[in-house]
Design a protein around this motif. Structure first.
Motif, PDB file in Angstrom:
ATOM      1  N   LYS A 163     -36.059  27.214 -43.378  1.00  0.00           N
ATOM      2  CA  LYS A 163     -34.032  26.313 -43.872  1.00  0.00           C
ATOM      3  C   LYS A 163     -33.697  26.589 -42.455  1.00  0.00           C
ATOM      4  N   GLU A 164     -33.916  27.590 -41.931  1.00  0.00           N
ATOM      5  CA  GLU A 164     -33.125  27.899 -41.284  1.00  0.00           C
ATOM      6  C   GLU A 164     -33.634  27.786 -39.352  1.00  0.00           C
ATOM      7  N   GLY A 165     -34.489  28.105 -39.423  1.00  0.00           N
ATOM      8  CA  GLY A 165     -35.513  27.887 -38.185  1.00  0.00           C
ATOM      9  C   GLY A 165     -36.796  26.801 -38.529  1.00  0.00           C
ATOM     10  N   ALA A 166     -38.071  27.566 -37.398  1.00  0.00           N
ATOM     11  CA  ALA A 166     -39.500  26.561 -38.268  1.00  0.00           C
ATOM     12  C   ALA A 166     -40.521  26.822 -39.124  1.00  0.00           C
ATOM     13  N   LEU A 167     -40.999  26.406 -39.465  1.00  0.00           N
ATOM     14  CA  LEU A 167     -41.704  26.127 -40.340  1.00  0.00           C
ATOM     15  C   LEU A 167     -43.201  25.646 -39.636  1.00  0.00           C
ATOM     16  N   PHE A 168     -44.948  26.064 -39.562  1.00  0.00           N
ATOM     17  CA  PHE A 168     -46.182  25.730 -38.891  1.00  0.00           C
ATOM     18  C   PHE A 168     -46.703  25.131 -40.412  1.00  0.00           C
ATOM     19  N   THR A 169     -47.318  24.030 -40.529  1.00  0.00           N
ATOM     20  CA  THR A 169     -48.350  23.544 -41.480  1.00  0.00           C
ATOM     21  C   THR A 169     -49.699  24.061 -41.400  1.00  0.00           C
ATOM     22  N   GLN A 170     -49.746  23.450 -40.283  1.00  0.00           N
ATOM     23  CA  GLN A 170     -51.314  24.229 -39.428  1.00  0.00           C
ATOM     24  C   GLN A 170     -51.461  25.434 -38.838  1.00  0.00           C
ATOM     25  N   ALA A 171     -50.979  25.894 -39.162  1.00  0.00           N
ATOM     26  CA  ALA A 171     -50.944  27.145 -38.583  1.00  0.00           C
ATOM     27  C   ALA A 171     -52.236  28.547 -38.930  1.00  0.00           C
ATOM     28  N   ALA A 182     -46.883  20.854 -36.762  1.00  0.00           N
ATOM     29  CA  ALA A 182     -48.027  20.984 -37.482  1.00  0.00           C
ATOM     30  C   ALA A 182     -48.855  21.019 -36.585  1.00  0.00           C
ATOM     31  N   ALA A 183     -48.450  21.519 -35.103  1.00  0.00           N
ATOM     32  CA  ALA A 183     -49.786  22.126 -34.268  1.00  0.00           C
ATOM     33  C   ALA A 183     -50.856  23.225 -34.549  1.00  0.00           C
ATOM     34  N   LEU A 184     -51.394  23.000 -33.907  1.00  0.00           N
ATOM     35  CA  LEU A 184     -53.038  24.217 -34.069  1.00  0.00           C
ATOM     36  C   LEU A 184     -52.498  25.418 -33.171  1.00  0.00           C
ATOM     37  N   VAL A 185     -51.319  26.400 -33.710  1.00  0.00           N
ATOM     38  CA  VAL A 185     -51.241  27.467 -33.363  1.00  0.00           C
ATOM     39  C   VAL A 185     -51.788  28.714 -34.398  1.00  0.00           C
ATOM     40  N   GLN A 186     -52.634  29.403 -32.922  1.00  0.00           N
ATOM     41  CA  GLN A 186     -52.898  30.307 -34.215  1.00  0.00           C
ATOM     42  C   GLN A 186     -52.124  31.846 -33.566  1.00  0.00           C
ATOM     43  N   ASN A 187     -52.929  32.954 -34.558  1.00  0.00           N
ATOM     44  CA  ASN A 187     -52.167  34.317 -34.925  1.00  0.00           C
ATOM     45  C   ASN A 187     -52.981  35.110 -33.183  1.00  0.00           C
ATOM     46  N   LEU A 188     -53.416  34.744 -32.137  1.00  0.00           N
ATOM     47  CA  LEU A 188     -54.190  34.385 -30.638  1.00  0.00           C
ATOM     48  C   LEU A 188     -52.892  33.989 -30.295  1.00  0.00           C
ATOM     49  N   TYR A 241     -40.437  35.218 -24.819  1.00  0.00           N
ATOM     50  CA  TYR A 241     -39.042  35.267 -25.105  1.00  0.00           C
ATOM     51  C   TYR A 241     -38.831  36.638 -24.770  1.00  0.00           C
ATOM     52  N   ALA A 242     -39.720  37.516 -24.497  1.00  0.00           N
ATOM     53  CA  ALA A 242     -38.487  38.988 -23.646  1.00  0.00           C
ATOM     54  C   ALA A 242     -38.978  38.188 -22.286  1.00  0.00           C
ATOM     55  N   GLY A 243     -39.238  37.586 -21.545  1.00  0.00           N
ATOM     56  CA  GLY A 243     -39.409  36.949 -20.312  1.00  0.00           C
ATOM     57  C   GLY A 243     -40.430  38.077 -19.223  1.00  0.00           C
ATOM     58  N   ILE A 244     -41.300  37.801 -20.196  1.00  0.00           N
ATOM     59  CA  ILE A 244     -42.522  38.917 -20.089  1.00  0.00           C
ATOM     60  C   ILE A 244     -43.735  38.157 -19.489  1.00  0.00           C
ATOM     61  N   GLN A 245     -43.975  38.110 -18.251  1.00  0.00           N
ATOM     62  CA  GLN A 245     -45.521  37.466 -18.220  1.00  0.00           C
ATOM     63  C   GLN A 245     -46.735  38.097 -18.885  1.00  0.00           C
ATOM     64  N   PRO A 246     -47.074  37.496 -19.337  1.00  0.00           N
ATOM     65  CA  PRO A 246     -48.280  38.345 -20.304  1.00  0.00           C
ATOM     66  C   PRO A 246     -49.507  38.576 -19.727  1.00  0.00           C
ATOM     67  N   PRO A 247     -50.445  39.166 -19.521  1.00  0.00           N
ATOM     68  CA  PRO A 247     -51.969  39.773 -18.689  1.00  0.00           C
ATOM     69  C   PRO A 247     -52.579  38.646 -18.931  1.00  0.00           C
ATOM     70  N   GLN A 248     -53.561  39.283 -17.660  1.00  0.00           N
ATOM     71  CA  GLN A 248     -54.306  37.351 -17.557  1.00  0.00           C
ATOM     72  C   GLN A 248     -55.182  37.174 -18.570  1.00  0.00           C
ATOM     73  N   ASP A 249     -55.326  38.538 -19.002  1.00  0.00           N
ATOM     74  CA  ASP A 249     -56.824  38.694 -19.949  1.00  0.00           C
ATOM     75  C   ASP A 249     -56.356  37.867 -20.984  1.00  0.00           C
ATOM     76  N   MET A 250     -55.557  38.295 -21.705  1.00  0.00           N
ATOM     77  CA  MET A 250     -54.765  37.270 -23.023  1.00  0.00           C
ATOM     78  C   MET A 250     -55.574  35.802 -22.990  1.00  0.00           C
ATOM     79  N   GLN A 251     -56.022  35.187 -24.077  1.00  0.00           N
ATOM     80  CA  GLN A 251     -56.543  34.112 -24.232  1.00  0.00           C
ATOM     81  C   GLN A 251     -55.224  32.735 -25.063  1.00  0.00           C
ATOM     82  N   GLY A 252     -54.472  33.560 -25.615  1.00  0.00           N
ATOM     83  CA  GLY A 252     -53.276  33.121 -26.501  1.00  0.00           C
ATOM     84  C   GLY A 252     -52.561  31.990 -25.763  1.00  0.00           C
ATOM     85  N   ARG A 253     -51.702  31.220 -26.094  1.00  0.00           N
ATOM     86  CA  ARG A 253     -50.526  30.193 -25.513  1.00  0.00           C
ATOM     87  C   ARG A 253     -49.525  30.473 -26.281  1.00  0.00           C
ATOM     88  N   SER A 254     -48.228  30.604 -25.179  1.00  0.00           N
ATOM     89  CA  SER A 254     -47.022  31.000 -26.031  1.00  0.00           C
ATOM     90  C   SER A 254     -46.815  29.362 -26.175  1.00  0.00           C
TER      91      SER A 254
END
Length: 531
Positions: free
Chosen positions: A59-67, A392-398, A407-420
């Motif tokens: 109600k106060e934020g977001a809900l993903f339907t296809q995570a 309905a975006a296909l976000v993953q735990n990745l 969100y913390a203002g930190i560049q992710p390490p290059q070997d991380m395979q997910g996306r913000s």
């Protein structure tokens, strides 16, 4: 000299410009329950139960339907969360493989950039957690009543109900934190993991309810391949009687009911044996009448009646444990608001994977079919996320690790395979991946779900089962949302099949997966089992 109000107050308080920048960085509370199917979050609209506090996040934020998850199994899912890398890259492919804590994870990154971090509750991985200033973790699967924790490396039994204790510890840590720095706490509940022991305050209410059966409770698996037919997760055939349905071992013996798994009766005795005499008395006052009624009915029950009885017993206890999880979320949200932390704190609620709540007659997870693949995901952050947003975006735990670092203002390490997916949430970008990749390795193993990998798009799903079979399945989720009939060999879907195969190979190449990986992890598993 006149100072702008906000900056002036901070300077007068003796905070440096660097400290002021730290103050603006959001706090993070990442809530992960264990085996909480999205069907059992009322914000998803299935009408099975009521979770008013978790619903507040939607109600106060977001809900993903296809995570979705990348590997529907407890420990591998947690490894993906921490590392932002697929199982075949981070090495935690199943519950038996050891996790290498020396590799980088997002908590280590937060630590290095000024965050104070904590991990509280279930992690289900060996070794002392790295990346956390404070850790209080359950041993292995943990216990519901009077559980053992490892607190900063020291084993300690803590009196109480595990869901409430995990919440207590989380709130206590936040209250005692260094208020000059942002914080991130991973608040991980054991519930609603098997064997589903609800809090005493919920047992009477939930054991008196009757829950709606899913339309596929009596599925015969026609239209699917070998894997669905041979899986050992049917509520009637494969669920434990004592540990899961709470039938006392003595009553099982009296009625001539045999154990399915060798540890069934032991699970019942160990779980209830942890209770204090007062707790056990309250428990027995509710469950003994249920078992007396079952004793009278059992000899005359048909297989259909027995399946329905076992389904209700399953749902009563499972949803009863969810109720305490929801209580904890409510306490957390109230605490944040009362302490002025609610506006600058990201609160995420999710599960380590989905779970079968009687769909296809099953319990547990592991499969790439929808109820197991999809997971609840709700996020509240008033500074950026509009209330009531649905995606309905296909976000993953990745994607969790790079998103939190973003969100913390930190560049992710290059070997991380997910996306913000931060820009999805704030509406600045609508582009996203068009397919999610999945792997599962724990076979041979409990529940006998065959090894498989595949991809899911908005409409279609392609799965390859391998190792002791070589079978492909293709589903049109728009026309067949319950996945009752594979259309892989249907000539009408020849073009779709070709497109999905091409997309699958592209993703396997992109993420660095291959048949060689499958063989490597199989060889490791066989080596462990060798005498």
């Amino acid at each position: 000299m006149k100072l702008k109000t906000g900056i002036g107050i901070l300077l007068l308080a003796g905070l440096s410009p660097g400290a002021m920048a730290q103050q603006k960085r959001p706090n993070i509370v990442y809530i992960m329950s264990d085996d909480h199917g999205y069907q059992a979050v009322s914000a998803y609209g299935y009408g099975l139960n009521h979770t008013p506090n978790i619903d507040r996040l939607a109600k106060e934020g977001a809900l993903f339907t296809q995570a979705t998850v990348t590997n529907s199994l407890c420990a591998p899912s947690r490894a993906v969360l921490l590392t932002g890398k697929h199982s075949f890259i981070n090495g935690k492919v199943d519950n038996m493989a050891r996790f290498n804590w020396d590799q980088d994870n997002f908590a280590k990154q937060l630590q290095q950039h000024g965050y104070q971090t904590a991990l509280i509750g279930k992690i289900h991985m060996d070794g002392l957690p790295q990346g956390f200033d404070y850790s209080a973790v359950l041993i292995d699967q943990g216990e519901y009543y009077n559980p053992n924790f490892i607190i900063n490396g020291q084993r300690q039994q803590v009196k109480g109900y595990v869901t409430d204790l995990t919440t207590d510890m989380t709130l206590d840590w936040i209250a005692k934190r260094d208020t000059s720095r942002p914080f991130c706490v991973l608040y991980h509940q054991k519930a609603p993991h098997r064997e589903w022991l609800p809090a005493l305050r919920h047992i009477k209410e939930y054991t008196q309810q009757t829950f709606k059966e899913p339309p596929t409770l009596f599925d015969n698996y026609a239209g699917r391949g070998t894997a669905a037919h041979t899986a050992e997760m049917n509520i009637l055939k494969h669920m434990n009687w004592a540990g899961d349905n709470k039938i006392p071992p003595a009553l099982m013996d009296e009625l001539g009911i045999q154990q399915y798994l060798s540890w069934d009766k032991a699970a019942y005795n160990n779980n209830l044996g942890r209770m204090t005499p007062e707790e056990r008395s309250t428990w027995d006052s509710v469950y003994n009448p249920i078992m007396e009624d079952f004793k009278k009915r059992y000899p005359k029950m048909t297989q259909t009646e027995l399946m329905r009885w076992r389904y209700q017993r399953y749902m009563q206890d499972y949803l009863g444990t969810v109720a305490a999880v929801d209580d904890g979320v409510g306490r957390l949200l109230d605490f944040l608001k009362q302490n002025g932390l609610d506006e600058n704190t990201i609160v995420i609620y999710t599960s380590d994977q989905g779970f079968y709540l009687g769909e296809h007659g099953w319990f547990d997870k592991r499969f790439m079919y929808e109820e197991s693949l999809r997971t609840p995901l709700l996020i509240r952050y008033p500074a950026e996320i509009p209330s009531g947003r649905r995606s309905a975006a296909l976000v993953q735990n990745l994607d969790f690790a790079p998103t939190l670092l973003d969100y913390a203002g930190i560049q992710p390490p290059q070997d991380m395979q997910g996306r913000s997916f931060r820009r999805l949430l704030n509406g600045k970008d609508t582009s996203w991946r068009d397919a999610a990749y999945y792997t599962y390795y724990e076979y041979p193993g409990i529940h006998a779900v065959k090894r498989h990998y595949g991809i899911r798009t908005d409409r279609y799903k392609l799965i390859h089962f391998y190792y002791d079979v070589n079978e492909w399945e293709l589903y049109d989720l728009q026309k067949d949302p319950h996945e009752l009939k594979s259309v892989y060999n249907d000539p009408a879907y020849a073009g779709t099949r070709k497109t999905m195969h091409k997309k699958l190979e592209q993703l396997r190449k992109q993420y660095g997966d291959s048949d060689q990986n499958d063989q490597r992890f199989l060889n490791q598993a066989l080596k462990k089992k060798a005498p």
